[in-house]
Design an enzyme around this catalytic site. Structure first.
Site, PDB file in Angstrom:
ATOM      1  N   CYS A   2      15.196  11.110  40.512  1.00 13.67           N
ATOM      2  CA  CYS A   2      14.394  11.939  41.531  1.00 13.67           C
ATOM      3  C   CYS A   2      15.413  12.308  42.536  1.00 13.67           C
ATOM      4  O   CYS A   2      16.032  11.501  42.758  1.00 13.67           O
ATOM      5  CB  CYS A   2      13.363  11.184  42.114  1.00 13.67           C
ATOM      6  SG  CYS A   2      11.944  10.606  40.846  1.00 13.67           S
ATOM      7  N   ARG A  27      19.164  15.137  39.278  1.00 11.28           N
ATOM      8  CA  ARG A  27      18.483  13.672  39.304  1.00 11.28           C
ATOM      9  C   ARG A  27      17.369  13.483  38.706  1.00 11.28           C
ATOM     10  O   ARG A  27      16.766  12.353  38.863  1.00 11.28           O
ATOM     11  CB  ARG A  27      18.443  13.430  40.870  1.00 11.28           C
ATOM     12  CG  ARG A  27      19.632  13.585  41.743  1.00 11.28           C
ATOM     13  CD  ARG A  27      19.301  13.521  43.205  1.00 11.28           C
ATOM     14  NE  ARG A  27      19.121  11.972  43.354  1.00 11.28           N
ATOM     15  CZ  ARG A  27      19.846  11.006  43.562  1.00 11.28           C
ATOM     16  NH1 ARG A  27      21.145  11.364  43.689  1.00 11.28           N
ATOM     17  NH2 ARG A  27      19.320   9.665  43.715  1.00 11.28           N
ATOM     18  N   TRP A  74      11.920  12.440  38.015  1.00 14.20           N
ATOM     19  CA  TRP A  74      12.266  11.753  36.844  1.00 14.20           C
ATOM     20  C   TRP A  74      11.431  10.607  36.620  1.00 14.20           C
ATOM     21  O   TRP A  74      11.537   9.453  37.559  1.00 14.20           O
ATOM     22  CB  TRP A  74      13.980  10.788  36.568  1.00 14.20           C
ATOM     23  CG  TRP A  74      14.480  10.266  35.730  1.00 14.20           C
ATOM     24  CD1 TRP A  74      14.817  10.912  34.511  1.00 14.20           C
ATOM     25  CD2 TRP A  74      14.429   9.093  35.414  1.00 14.20           C
ATOM     26  NE1 TRP A  74      15.180  10.123  33.654  1.00 14.20           N
ATOM     27  CE2 TRP A  74      15.021   8.886  34.146  1.00 14.20           C
ATOM     28  CE3 TRP A  74      13.904   7.748  36.007  1.00 14.20           C
ATOM     29  CZ2 TRP A  74      15.132   7.420  33.564  1.00 14.20           C
ATOM     30  CZ3 TRP A  74      14.170   6.473  35.518  1.00 14.20           C
ATOM     31  CH2 TRP A  74      14.759   6.424  34.035  1.00 14.20           C
ATOM     32  N   ASN A 100      12.050   8.861  46.128  1.00 14.58           N
ATOM     33  CA  ASN A 100      13.123   8.449  45.179  1.00 14.58           C
ATOM     34  C   ASN A 100      13.197   6.915  45.074  1.00 14.58           C
ATOM     35  O   ASN A 100      13.526   6.182  46.066  1.00 14.58           O
ATOM     36  CB  ASN A 100      14.254   9.055  45.593  1.00 14.58           C
ATOM     37  CG  ASN A 100      15.436   8.474  44.505  1.00 14.58           C
ATOM     38  OD1 ASN A 100      15.194   8.311  43.256  1.00 14.58           O
ATOM     39  ND2 ASN A 100      16.403   8.653  44.971  1.00 14.58           N
ATOM     40  N   GLY A 101      12.886   6.154  43.904  1.00 16.57           N
ATOM     41  CA  GLY A 101      13.028   4.581  43.853  1.00 16.57           C
ATOM     42  C   GLY A 101      11.743   4.225  43.243  1.00 16.57           C
ATOM     43  O   GLY A 101      10.946   4.873  42.516  1.00 16.57           O
ATOM     44  N   GLU A 466      32.571   5.592  23.657  1.00 14.98           N
ATOM     45  CA  GLU A 466      32.312   6.859  24.453  1.00 14.98           C
ATOM     46  C   GLU A 466      31.905   7.980  23.735  1.00 14.98           C
ATOM     47  O   GLU A 466      31.001   8.763  24.345  1.00 14.98           O
ATOM     48  CB  GLU A 466      33.504   7.008  25.667  1.00 14.98           C
ATOM     49  CG  GLU A 466      33.575   8.428  26.471  1.00 14.98           C
ATOM     50  CD  GLU A 466      32.209   8.388  27.339  1.00 14.98           C
ATOM     51  OE1 GLU A 466      31.476   7.170  27.523  1.00 14.98           O
ATOM     52  OE2 GLU A 466      32.000   9.499  28.064  1.00 14.98           O
ATOM     53  N   LYS A 470      28.224  10.013  24.100  1.00 21.88           N
ATOM     54  CA  LYS A 470      28.361  11.439  24.481  1.00 21.88           C
ATOM     55  C   LYS A 470      27.290  11.924  23.332  1.00 21.88           C
ATOM     56  O   LYS A 470      26.165  13.114  23.528  1.00 21.88           O
ATOM     57  CB  LYS A 470      29.639  11.988  24.229  1.00 21.88           C
ATOM     58  CG  LYS A 470      30.412  11.764  25.667  1.00 21.88           C
ATOM     59  CD  LYS A 470      30.079  12.552  26.875  1.00 21.88           C
ATOM     60  CE  LYS A 470      29.369  11.583  27.711  1.00 21.88           C
ATOM     61  NZ  LYS A 470      29.933  10.764  28.540  1.00 21.88           N
ATOM     62  N   GLU A 473      23.651  10.782  23.670  1.00 21.72           N
ATOM     63  CA  GLU A 473      22.931  11.225  24.933  1.00 21.72           C
ATOM     64  C   GLU A 473      22.474  12.799  25.032  1.00 21.72           C
ATOM     65  O   GLU A 473      21.369  13.057  25.586  1.00 21.72           O
ATOM     66  CB  GLU A 473      23.543  10.762  26.162  1.00 21.72           C
ATOM     67  CG  GLU A 473      24.800  11.371  26.740  1.00 21.72           C
ATOM     68  CD  GLU A 473      25.384  11.052  28.081  1.00 21.72           C
ATOM     69  OE1 GLU A 473      26.378  11.083  28.144  1.00 21.72           O
ATOM     70  OE2 GLU A 473      24.395  10.857  28.853  1.00 21.72           O
ATOM     71  N   HIS A 489      31.835  -6.351   9.493  1.00 24.83           N
ATOM     72  CA  HIS A 489      30.846  -7.659   9.602  1.00 24.83           C
ATOM     73  C   HIS A 489      29.432  -7.081   9.847  1.00 24.83           C
ATOM     74  O   HIS A 489      28.745  -7.737  10.370  1.00 24.83           O
ATOM     75  CB  HIS A 489      31.381  -8.236  11.080  1.00 24.83           C
ATOM     76  CG  HIS A 489      33.015  -8.436  10.673  1.00 24.83           C
ATOM     77  ND1 HIS A 489      33.078  -9.756  10.043  1.00 24.83           N
ATOM     78  CD2 HIS A 489      34.110  -8.097  11.619  1.00 24.83           C
ATOM     79  CE1 HIS A 489      34.516  -9.924  10.271  1.00 24.83           C
ATOM     80  NE2 HIS A 489      35.106  -9.125  10.948  1.00 24.83           N
ATOM     81  N   LYS A 584      21.075  11.624  36.212  1.00 24.32           N
ATOM     82  CA  LYS A 584      22.482  11.261  36.567  1.00 24.32           C
ATOM     83  C   LYS A 584      22.577  10.226  37.382  1.00 24.32           C
ATOM     84  O   LYS A 584      23.488   9.295  37.057  1.00 24.32           O
ATOM     85  CB  LYS A 584      23.231  12.487  37.119  1.00 24.32           C
ATOM     86  CG  LYS A 584      24.575  12.449  37.220  1.00 24.32           C
ATOM     87  CD  LYS A 584      25.489  13.450  37.096  1.00 24.32           C
ATOM     88  CE  LYS A 584      26.783  13.395  36.891  1.00 24.32           C
ATOM     89  NZ  LYS A 584      27.107  12.868  35.624  1.00 24.32           N
TER      90      LYS A 584
END
Ligand code: F6R
Length: 589
Positions: A2, A27, A74, A100-101, A466, A470, A473, A489, A584
């Site tokens: 948000c 956001r 969000w 926001n929160g 990484e 990428k 996502e 394994h 983000k």
């Protein structure tokens, strides 16, 4: 997580609010809305969808009035619906709030308020305007009401409120969620991030936990007892046009191409500070690096560098799990927190706990003035400018650059190290040009594959993680990264005919063993994509990487993997800048 914005000025608020929200969309982008105050009324528009869609169906720009607030969401509590989009209102629709929160105790507050108040959404936020309404009906001013309401809230929040009873002002406050005030001669703003209003002003003040700001013709700051506090504006040196696409289709591509420059900028550090921090690390009995997501993978590379260059062992702990180790954290512990945003709730929470136990905190942060930066004993800034694409790319290489600087300083080899580090930048540039077409074709070739595996050893193991992160996502494809030795394994059971296995195997001391692991996948039918300086008969496809010293390999192996994920996202019709369900700056736990 948000984004909130507020504007008070000489001109109509709505166009400024919409422009600012565009800059905050990283956001959250599942719904958007704004509210202004005009002629004794709250005027508001909100709906689900990205800001552009909402502007297409509602006249956000046309809302009248010189005072207003806005929000991009969000979702945390409640579905993505128009009713749950912000702003939220009191019963009489005289008060509007953006938030926001997370209000952790909203259910209790809502139950208590429900006998006198009518709720229309499923959100935690809606308790805030109703609480403010209670206090204002009892005679409180807007700022007194916001102060009293905030004392009822548990959790983390930054919120801004407007009321028709005091039509010339916005009152905003925060706890554990970011809030910054910006001002020039004609207009003032509050926002979750200075990027929102940077085109108008770079003079800012960051609010501390519990503080309030009253934005009207003048700006007043209050402490959590409502007493005025003096706060000085300072200038941030980010330029607003760094946060525009500058001709690229997506921020992610622009930001990948900025990586060599990001490395160069990260090297611009105060040597005295680097030395102090390096000594601090070497002298600490216990060093723990904590971070989330991509930043944690940078930390995993950092751990190798500390060990290989300076013989210093440290641990890396996921920030969301760090608090559970607080029994082992004390004044002999040095915590290095890595977070590009400096606002990630899990990181902040872990660091707070560690500080309570007496630990020293160093951090690596991109956002100047962020919560993490302000709570750290020493900070190294990435200096790479704003990163807007939700997927971290240039901030990752900047974080690596800082780990190189610290490690070289610890080894008393900063000058040589710097020279070698800077020599990598043109190699990255050349390599992108060389591989660009090839990676587009590879993304096409693998477009019907829904499981990818990434393997590597040693310093590149974190790059396998990484690369997989990428891919998943932004392409919404299942991808797993692991040390090559771990495959047998368990995960090997998943390899079938045609399964893509990305083998990161530069020609170093891990090469033979990694190739042996690649053979094991090939024997089960894998489609082997090799990243190496030279091709190898086992590779079904080969992505060339430049020949660099082993310790610098992560800088050159990560870039093709970012590009592969980018092109895979485009090939599959995804928006790489705004992947579904993500945002983000992860300011909730
Ligand atoms: C992945 C990504 C996230 C972040 C993570 C931590 O591309 O961006 O995994 O790395 O949310 O964010 P910061 O670094 O802001 O703490």
């Amino acid at each position: 997580m948000c984004g909130i914005i507020g504007y008070v000025g000489d001109e109509a608020a709505a166009p400024f609010l919409v422009k600012a929200l565009k800059n905050l969309e990283y956001r959250g982008y599942d719904s958007a809305g704004i509210a202004t105050i005009c002629n004794g009324k709250v005027c508001a528009e909100k709906d689900v969808g990205k800001l552009e869609q909402v502007c297409g169906t509602h006249d956000l720009h046309g809302l009248p009035g010189n005072v207003g607030i806005g929000h991009v969401r969000w979702a945390t509590h409640g579905d993505v619906t128009q009713a749950n989009a912000h702003p939220h209102f009191d019963c009489k629709r005289q008060i509007a709030v953006v938030h926001n929160g997370i209000v952790e105790n909203y259910q209790d507050l809502r139950t208590a308020l429900e006998c006198n108040h009518r709720f229309v959404s499923q959100t935690d936020t809606e308790v805030i305007p109703h609480l403010i309404e209670e206090y204002m009906d009892a005679g409180a001013s807007l700022e007194q009401a916001v102060l009293q309401a905030s004392k009822q809230l548990k959790g983390c929040y930054a919120f801004a409120a407007v009321s028709v009873k005091e039509p010339d002002k916005i009152v905003a406050t925060r706890r554990e969620s970011p809030l910054v005030v910006g001002s020039n001669a004609h207009r003032s703003f509050i926002a979750s991030d200075a990027l929102a209003f940077l085109e108008e002003t770079n003079r800012v003040v960051f609010l501390e936990d519990g503080e309030l700001v009253v934005l009207s013709k003048d700006i007043t700051f209050l402490d959590n007892d409502g007493k005025p506090v003096k706060k000085d504006f300072k200038e941030v040196d980010w330029k607003w046009d760094q946060a525009t696409k500058q001709g690229y289709d997506y921020f992610m591509m622009k930001e990948i191409l900025e990586e060599p420059q990001a490395i160069r900028r990260a090297t611009m550090q105060d040597r005295k500070l680097l030395l102090e921090m390096a000594i601090g690390i070497l002298r600490s009995k216990q060093v723990v690096i904590t971070a989330c997501g991509t930043s944690r993978f940078a930390a995993l590379v950092g751990r190798y560098l500390f060990s290989r260059l300076a013989g210093k062992f440290c641990d890396v702990i996921m920030a969301s799990e760090f608090q559970y180790f607080s029994d082992s954290v004390d004044r002999n512990t040095l915590v290095i927190a890595v977070s590009q945003s400096g606002e990630t709730a899990d990181v902040i929470q872990g660091v707070k706990r560690a500080k309570e136990n007496g630990a020293t905190v160093y951090s690596m942060v991109n956002t100047v003035g962020s919560s993490l930066a302000r709570m750290s004993d020493s900070v190294l800034y990435l200096n790479c400018g704003p990163e807007i694409g939700v997927a971290a790319t240039k901030t990752f290489v900047s974080q690596l650059a800082l780990f190189y600087l610290l490690s070289f300083t610890m080894a008393n080899k900063l000058d040589d190290g710097l020279h070698d580090l800077l020599a990598i930048c043109p190699k990255i540039e050349e390599n992108v040009t060389k591989n660009n077409k090839k990676l587009q074709i590879l993304a096409q070739k693998t477009r019907d594959k829904n499981d990818f595996y990434y393997i590597a050893r040693g310093i590149n193991f974190a790059i396998a993680l990484e690369g997989a992160l990428k891919m998943k996502e932004i392409s919404y494809v299942h991808a797993e990264g692991m040390p090559a030795g771990e495959l047998k394994h368990g995960t090997l059971a998943l390899i079938e005919r045609g399964t893509p296995v990305v083998v990161v195997c530069p020609n170093d001391y891990t090469y033979e063993e990694t190739i042996a692991n690649a053979h094991e996948t090939k024997a089960r039918g894998a489609f082997v994509i090799g990243l190496s300086e030279e091709t190898h008969p086992i590779f079904d496809d080969w992505v060339v990487i430049p020949d660099v010293d082993e310790i610098f390999q992560p800088l050159v192996t990560v870039v093709p993997l970012q590009l592969l994920a980018y092109y895979s996202a485009l090939t599959r019709g995804r928006d790489p800048d705004k992947p579904r369900n993500l945002a983000k700056s992860v300011t909730v736990k």
